[in-house]
Design an enzyme around this catalytic site. Structure first.
Site, short mmCIF file in Angstrom:
data_model
loop_
_atom_site.label_atom_id
_atom_site.label_comp_id
_atom_site.label_asym_id
_atom_site.label_seq_id
_atom_site.Cartn_x
_atom_site.Cartn_y
_atom_site.Cartn_z
N HIS A 122 18.58 23.27 54.01
CA HIS A 122 18.19 22.19 54.93
C HIS A 122 17.20 22.74 55.94
O HIS A 122 17.35 23.88 56.38
CB HIS A 122 19.41 21.62 55.66
CG HIS A 122 19.13 20.30 56.27
ND1 HIS A 122 18.57 20.18 57.52
CD2 HIS A 122 19.31 19.05 55.79
CE1 HIS A 122 18.42 18.89 57.78
NE2 HIS A 122 18.86 18.19 56.76
N ASP A 149 24.02 15.96 50.41
CA ASP A 149 23.92 15.43 49.06
C ASP A 149 24.77 16.16 48.04
O ASP A 149 24.90 15.72 46.91
CB ASP A 149 22.45 15.51 48.59
CG ASP A 149 21.62 14.42 49.23
OD1 ASP A 149 22.17 13.35 49.47
OD2 ASP A 149 20.43 14.66 49.47
#
Ligand code: ACO
Length: 401
Positions: free
Chosen positions: A279, A336
Site C-alpha cells: 500500500h 483487498d
C-alpha cells in the site's frame, strides 16, 4: 542529459513528486489515515467502531453530512434512498446494447455518466438540491450494479423493494428470481454492511483524487464519479480484489504451491506482484484488513461455508510476512486481500467484486466532491511536469523525413 538551467528558465521551479507520494492536494476533514500506526477514522470515528455498530447507510450519511444521523435524519435519508431506487426504463434498455461479457465496471461508469442526461439539472446547476442528488446516486448505483449482473446472466431484472434495507435490497435484486426466490439472511446482510463501510473512504487514493481532479474543473457530481469508477477499475487499485481471488484460485488449481508465487513476486525480472499486498500509505498492517480477516472467519462459520482459499490466503500471508523482501519493503496485506473471500461466501461472483468496491466507495467520492466545491481555496487542479524532451528541432518537410 537534462539541461536544468534552461528548464528553470522556461518553467521556474517545479517540485517533481512521482505518483504524488508526498503531495498534499487538498485540506480535508473527512478521513484521517495514519499509515505508520495503522489508524483510520471517518469524521473522527474509528473505523472498527463504525464497522461493528453501524449500517452502511448510517456511515454514508456520516461521510456526506459530517455527523452520524439522528433517528429522524436516518429515516429521512433511508426514505430518499427508497424513493430514488428505480432507474428510468429507458436506461434499462441500455443494458441490452452491451455485449453479454462486457466488463461490469465499464457498464457502471458509462451508466453513471448517463444519469447526467436523465437529470439535466445536475449539469445546469450542480449544487442545486445536492443532498437529494447525492442520495439519488447512492440509491441508483446499487440498482445499476444489480441490474448489470442480472443482464450478464441473461436473466430478467428484479426491481427494488420498498420494504428492504439498503443491503438487503441489493442482495434481493442480485439473487431473487422467479424460479428461486431469494431468502434474506441477516448475517449475510450484516457482512455486506461491514464490507461496504470499510470501503467507504480512504482519503486521496487514486479514484478519489480522480473525482476531485475532474470535479475541480467544475464538472458535475455524476460525471466526476463516473471518472472515479474508471480509476477504481485498475488492478493496482480497486481491481485488486478480483485479482486476489484469481490469484488464489490459480494457486489452488495448480496444486496449492503458494511459495512459488511468493518467489515470483520477489523476482525483479518478473512483473508479477502478490495481489492484495502493499500500500502506498500503510507501512504497517492495514486496519481494514485486520477487521475483514476476522470477519472472514465469522461469516464463513455463520454460513457454514468452508473455503480452501481462506486457508491458502492465511498461509500465504504468514509466509510473506516472514520473508525479508516483504519485511524490508513494509508490504502487508491490504483491504483487498480477504474481502473477496467474504464476497464469495455470500454469493457475489468475482466479476462483480470491483463493482462492490465502487458501491462502498461512493459516499467517500461524494463527500470529497462536495468538500471541494465548498472550499473557499478551490482552484482547478493543474499539476506541472518536468519536460525532458528536445527544446528546439529544425522542422523537416514530410517528403524529406
Ligand atoms: N508484490 C511484490 N512486490 C511488491 C508489491 C507486491 N504486491 N507491492 C509493492 N512491491 C514492491 C515493488 O516491486 C517495489 O520494490 P523495489 O523497491 O525493489 O522496486 C516496492 O515494493 C515499492 O513498490 P511501489 O510500486 O513503489 O509502491 P507504490 O506505493 O507505488 O504501490 C501498490 C502501491 C500499487 C498498492 C503496490 O503495492 C501494488 O502493486 N500492490 C498490488 C496491487 C494491490 O493490491 N492493489 C490494491 C491497493 S489497496 C487499494 O487500492 C484499495
Amino acid at each position: 542529459a537534462i539541461d536544468i538551467r534552461s528548464l528553470r528558465a522556461q518553467t521556474g521551479y517545479v517540485a517533481f513528486d512521482s505518483g504524488y507520494a508526498n503531495t498534499g492536494s487538498c485540506i480535508s476533514n473527512i478521513t484521517y489515515l495514519d499509515g505508520e500506526r495503522g489508524v483510520l477514522s471517518y469524521r473522527g470515528y474509528d473505523i472498527a467502531e463504525l464497522a461493528e455498530n453501524c449500517t452502511f447507510v448510517e456511515v454514508a450519511y456520516l461521510l456526506d453530512h459530517g455527523s452520524l444521523p439522528t433517528r429522524d435524519e436516518l429515516n429521512e435519508f433511508s426514505q430518499m434512498l427508497n424513493d430514488f431506487a428505480m432507474i428510468h426504463e429507458d436506461m434499462i434498455r441500455f443494458f441490452d446494447s452491451y455485449p453479454p461479457k462486457s466488463p461490469p465496471m465499464a457498464i457502471l461508469s458509462s451508466m453513471v455518466n448517463s444519469l447526467c442526461s436523465f437529470y439535466p439539472e445536475m449539469t445546469e446547476n450542480p449544487l442545486e438540491n445536492i443532498d437529494r442528488m447525492s442520495a439519488r446516486l447512492v440509491s441508483k448505483v446499487r440498482t445499476i450494479a444489480a441490474f448489470s449482473y442480472k443482464k450478464s446472466l441473461g436473466h430478467p431484472v428484479v426491481y427494488p423493494r420498498h420494504d428492504l434495507s439498503y443491503c438487503a435490497n441489493f442482495l434481493n435484486m442480485m439473487f431473487d428470481s422467479p424460479v428461486r426466490p431469494y431468502e434474506i439472511n441477516h448475517k449475510v446482510v450484516a457482512a455486506l454492511n461491514k464490507l461496504l463501510i470499510l470501503h467507504g473512504d480512504h482519503e486521496q487514493n487514486c479514484s478519489t483524487s480522480t473525482v476531485r481532479m475532474v470535479g475541480s474543473a467544475r464538472v458535475n457530481l455524476y460525471a466526476s464519479v463516473s471518472a472515479g469508477i474508471s480509476a477504481l477499475w485498475g488492478p493496482l487499485h480497486g481491481g485488486a480484489n478480483q485479482a486476489v481471488m484469481e490469484m488464489l484460485e490459480s494457486i489452488h488449481e495448480s496444486g496449492g504451491d503458494y511459495r512459488q508465487y511468493v518467489e515470483r513476486a520477489k523476482d525483479p525480472k518478473d512483473p508479477f506482484r502478490l495481489a492484495g499486498f502493499g500500500h502506498r500509505v500503510y507501512k504497517t498492517y492495514d486496519p481494514r484488513c485486520r477487521i475483514i480477516k476476522q470477519a472472514c472467519d465469522e461469516v464463513l462459520e455463520d454460513l457454514k461455508f468452508s473455503d480452501p482459499l481462506l486457508d491458502l490466503a492465511k498461509e500465504l500471508e504468514e509466509v510473506a510476512l516472514k520473508d525479508d523482501y516483504f519485511v524490508e519493503r513494509n508490504l502487508y496485506p491490504n483491504v483487498d486481500f480477504y474481502s473477496g473471500i467474504i464476497y464469495r461466501a455470500i454469493g457475489i461472483p468475482t466479476s462483480m467484486f470491483t463493482v462492490m468496491f465502487a458501491l462502498g466507495r461512493l459516499p467517500g467520492w461524494i463527500a470529497h466532491w462536495k468538500e471541494m466545491w465548498d472550499d473557499p481555496a478551490w482552484r482547478i487542479s493543474r499539476p506541472r511536469q518536468v519536460y525532458v524532451g528536445p527544446l528546439s528541432r529544425p522542422f523537416v518537410p514530410i517528403d524529406q523525413r
